[in-house]
Design a protein around this motif. Structure first.
Motif, PDB file in Angstrom:
ATOM      1  N   VAL A 142     -12.998   4.857  12.872  1.00 18.97           N
ATOM      2  CA  VAL A 142     -11.596   4.932  13.244  1.00 18.97           C
ATOM      3  C   VAL A 142     -11.222   6.394  13.444  1.00 18.97           C
ATOM      4  O   VAL A 142     -11.478   7.218  12.561  1.00 18.97           O
ATOM      5  CB  VAL A 142     -10.708   4.297  12.144  1.00 18.97           C
ATOM      6  N   PRO A 143     -10.635   6.762  14.573  1.00 17.98           N
ATOM      7  CA  PRO A 143     -10.305   8.175  14.790  1.00 17.98           C
ATOM      8  C   PRO A 143      -9.436   8.787  13.703  1.00 17.98           C
ATOM      9  O   PRO A 143      -9.592   9.951  13.364  1.00 17.98           O
ATOM     10  CB  PRO A 143      -9.574   8.145  16.146  1.00 17.98           C
ATOM     11  N   ASP A 144      -8.513   8.017  13.130  1.00 20.94           N
ATOM     12  CA  ASP A 144      -7.631   8.540  12.085  1.00 20.94           C
ATOM     13  C   ASP A 144      -7.691   7.604  10.878  1.00 20.94           C
ATOM     14  O   ASP A 144      -6.841   6.715  10.722  1.00 20.94           O
ATOM     15  CB  ASP A 144      -6.202   8.643  12.614  1.00 20.94           C
ATOM     16  N   ALA A 150      -3.051   3.929   5.635  1.00 19.03           N
ATOM     17  CA  ALA A 150      -1.611   3.774   5.477  1.00 19.03           C
ATOM     18  C   ALA A 150      -1.140   2.437   6.025  1.00 19.03           C
ATOM     19  O   ALA A 150      -0.240   1.795   5.455  1.00 19.03           O
ATOM     20  CB  ALA A 150      -0.882   4.924   6.169  1.00 19.03           C
ATOM     21  N   GLU A 151      -1.732   1.995   7.121  1.00 19.03           N
ATOM     22  CA  GLU A 151      -1.390   0.690   7.682  1.00 19.03           C
ATOM     23  C   GLU A 151      -1.764  -0.439   6.730  1.00 19.03           C
ATOM     24  O   GLU A 151      -1.009  -1.404   6.549  1.00 19.03           O
ATOM     25  CB  GLU A 151      -2.103   0.491   9.021  1.00 19.03           C
ATOM     26  N   MET A 152      -2.924  -0.330   6.104  1.00 18.53           N
ATOM     27  CA  MET A 152      -3.326  -1.371   5.160  1.00 18.53           C
ATOM     28  C   MET A 152      -2.378  -1.416   3.967  1.00 18.53           C
ATOM     29  O   MET A 152      -2.025  -2.497   3.481  1.00 18.53           O
ATOM     30  CB  MET A 152      -4.767  -1.137   4.724  1.00 18.53           C
ATOM     31  N   VAL A 153      -1.963  -0.247   3.492  1.00 23.20           N
ATOM     32  CA  VAL A 153      -1.012  -0.193   2.384  1.00 23.20           C
ATOM     33  C   VAL A 153       0.339  -0.769   2.808  1.00 23.20           C
ATOM     34  O   VAL A 153       0.995  -1.497   2.049  1.00 23.20           O
ATOM     35  CB  VAL A 153      -0.863   1.248   1.869  1.00 23.20           C
ATOM     36  N   ARG A 154       0.763  -0.474   4.019  1.00 27.75           N
ATOM     37  CA  ARG A 154       2.044  -1.009   4.514  1.00 27.75           C
ATOM     38  C   ARG A 154       2.045  -2.529   4.523  1.00 27.75           C
ATOM     39  O   ARG A 154       3.040  -3.172   4.158  1.00 27.75           O
ATOM     40  CB  ARG A 154       2.298  -0.486   5.937  1.00 27.75           C
ATOM     41  N   GLY A 209     -12.677   7.149  -2.184  1.00 23.71           N
ATOM     42  CA  GLY A 209     -11.636   6.997  -3.191  1.00 23.71           C
ATOM     43  C   GLY A 209     -10.441   7.881  -2.912  1.00 23.71           C
ATOM     44  O   GLY A 209      -9.287   7.467  -3.087  1.00 23.71           O
ATOM     45  N   GLY A 210     -10.701   9.109  -2.453  1.00 30.29           N
ATOM     46  CA  GLY A 210      -9.620  10.019  -2.120  1.00 30.29           C
ATOM     47  C   GLY A 210      -8.763   9.519  -0.975  1.00 30.29           C
ATOM     48  O   GLY A 210      -7.547   9.744  -0.948  1.00 30.29           O
ATOM     49  N   LEU A 211      -9.378   8.825  -0.017  1.00 34.27           N
ATOM     50  CA  LEU A 211      -8.618   8.275   1.106  1.00 34.27           C
ATOM     51  C   LEU A 211      -7.592   7.260   0.614  1.00 34.27           C
ATOM     52  O   LEU A 211      -6.422   7.298   1.020  1.00 34.27           O
ATOM     53  CB  LEU A 211      -9.574   7.622   2.102  1.00 34.27           C
ATOM     54  N   LEU A 212      -8.007   6.360  -0.268  1.00 31.98           N
ATOM     55  CA  LEU A 212      -7.075   5.331  -0.751  1.00 31.98           C
ATOM     56  C   LEU A 212      -6.001   5.942  -1.652  1.00 31.98           C
ATOM     57  O   LEU A 212      -4.838   5.566  -1.576  1.00 31.98           O
ATOM     58  CB  LEU A 212      -7.837   4.239  -1.490  1.00 31.98           C
ATOM     59  N   ALA A 213      -6.408   6.884  -2.494  1.00 27.63           N
ATOM     60  CA  ALA A 213      -5.411   7.539  -3.340  1.00 27.63           C
ATOM     61  C   ALA A 213      -4.396   8.298  -2.484  1.00 27.63           C
ATOM     62  O   ALA A 213      -3.193   8.283  -2.764  1.00 27.63           O
ATOM     63  CB  ALA A 213      -6.105   8.486  -4.315  1.00 27.63           C
TER      64      ALA A 213
END
Length: 294
Positions: A142-144, A150-154, A209-213
């Protein structure tokens, strides 16, 4: 003498639809010409990703029922694992590849599952609409990735799970592919630019892990999943690389025949084979999960 462009023989970067380190366009692993046919993906890494998907879903220990989302569903491995292990009310898989969606629809017969065309950065769901959101082997492409997270969290409801996993390319956890690139770069140093270990810094325990946090999830946990990847013989190892699906097979498809033959024989000599010709390798994936804040 004309100098060859970096990344292998002429035209390889163009044939793979690549820039330097990310795929063109938005969306998950299977998007674009490098990931276009489910029938070729399955014997390459699909057979191993299904093993990881089953373990990943079981370890989430999510409450039964509810509506799940599978982001970058590809051939349907994670969707099927959710159906088998999580007792969902329904699962919606999204992927930008029409071919992969068609493959998933043919092979996931459960009426609780359906599949939509969409990419990871623009999920077609209202906020707080899912009981759980999962994504397997996608975020590297995924490019970003931060936007996709953030979309998954939304989309997930407050207090509910988001879980993702990726192959461990960076620390040699994908032994079959590590062997390929070691042999390829020994013959062509320019191939190193295409090696997943170089291109995908996200595929480590700390980075995932850092990405999700960073996306705002709480109680983020990471863990490894290691599965055996046995091959009956060298042909069972080599033939899936001829299918053109993924960075290594796409690189191989662009090589002149004599170079391809040298690479094949170098690999044949390097791989650890038992007396009966079998090749016993392993694959490791890093998984991370967390909950959206209430």
């Amino acid at each position: 003498m004309r100098r060859r462009p970096p990344g292998g023989p002429p035209g390889i970067m163009a044939r793979m639809g690549m820039r330097t380190g990310t795929r063109t366009g938005a969306g998950p692993e299977r998007q674009g010409p490098m990931w276009a046919a489910g029938e070729a993906y399955e014997p390459y890494v699909g057979r191993w990703s299904r093993l990881v998907a089953a373990r990943f879903v079981r370890r989430l220990d999510a409450a039964p029922g509810g509506s799940w989302r599978d982001v970058g569903c590809g051939t349907g491995a994670v969707t099927q694992a959710v159906l088998d292990a999580a007792e969902p009310a329904d699962v919606i898989g999204v992927d930008p590849s029409q071919d992969y969606l068609a493959y998933a629809r043919r092979h996931v017969a459960d009426r609780r599952a359906r599949f939509l065309r969409a990419d990871a950065e623009h999920l077609p769901f209202t906020g707080s609409s899912a009981s759980a959101v999962v994504s397997g082997l996608v975020l590297n492409f995924v490019p970003d990735p931060a936007r996709a997270a953030a979309e998954m969290v939304r989309v997930v409801r407050p207090g509910r799970l988001v879980g993702v996993y990726l192959w461990d390319y960076g620390e040699g956890g994908m032994e079959a592919i590590r062997a390929f690139w070691d042999a390829a770069t020994a013959l062509d140093p320019g191939a190193r630019a295409l090696d997943e270990a170089v291109r995908f810094p996200l595929c480590t325990r700390a980075a995932l892990g850092g990405l999700l946090a960073g996306a705002g999830l709480r109680d983020v946990r990471t863990e490894e999943t290691r599965v055996p990847t046995p091959f009956r013989d060298f042909a069972d190892y080599w033939t899936p690389f001829l299918g053109g699906q993924g960075p290594a097979p796409a690189y191989l498809a662009g090589l002149p025949e004599d170079h391809r033959a040298r690479l094949r024989e170098r690999l044949r000599a390097a791989l650890p084979r038992a007396a009966d010709g079998t090749i016993a390798l392993h694959a490791r994936a890093w998984a991370a999960r967390g909950r959206r804040a209430a």
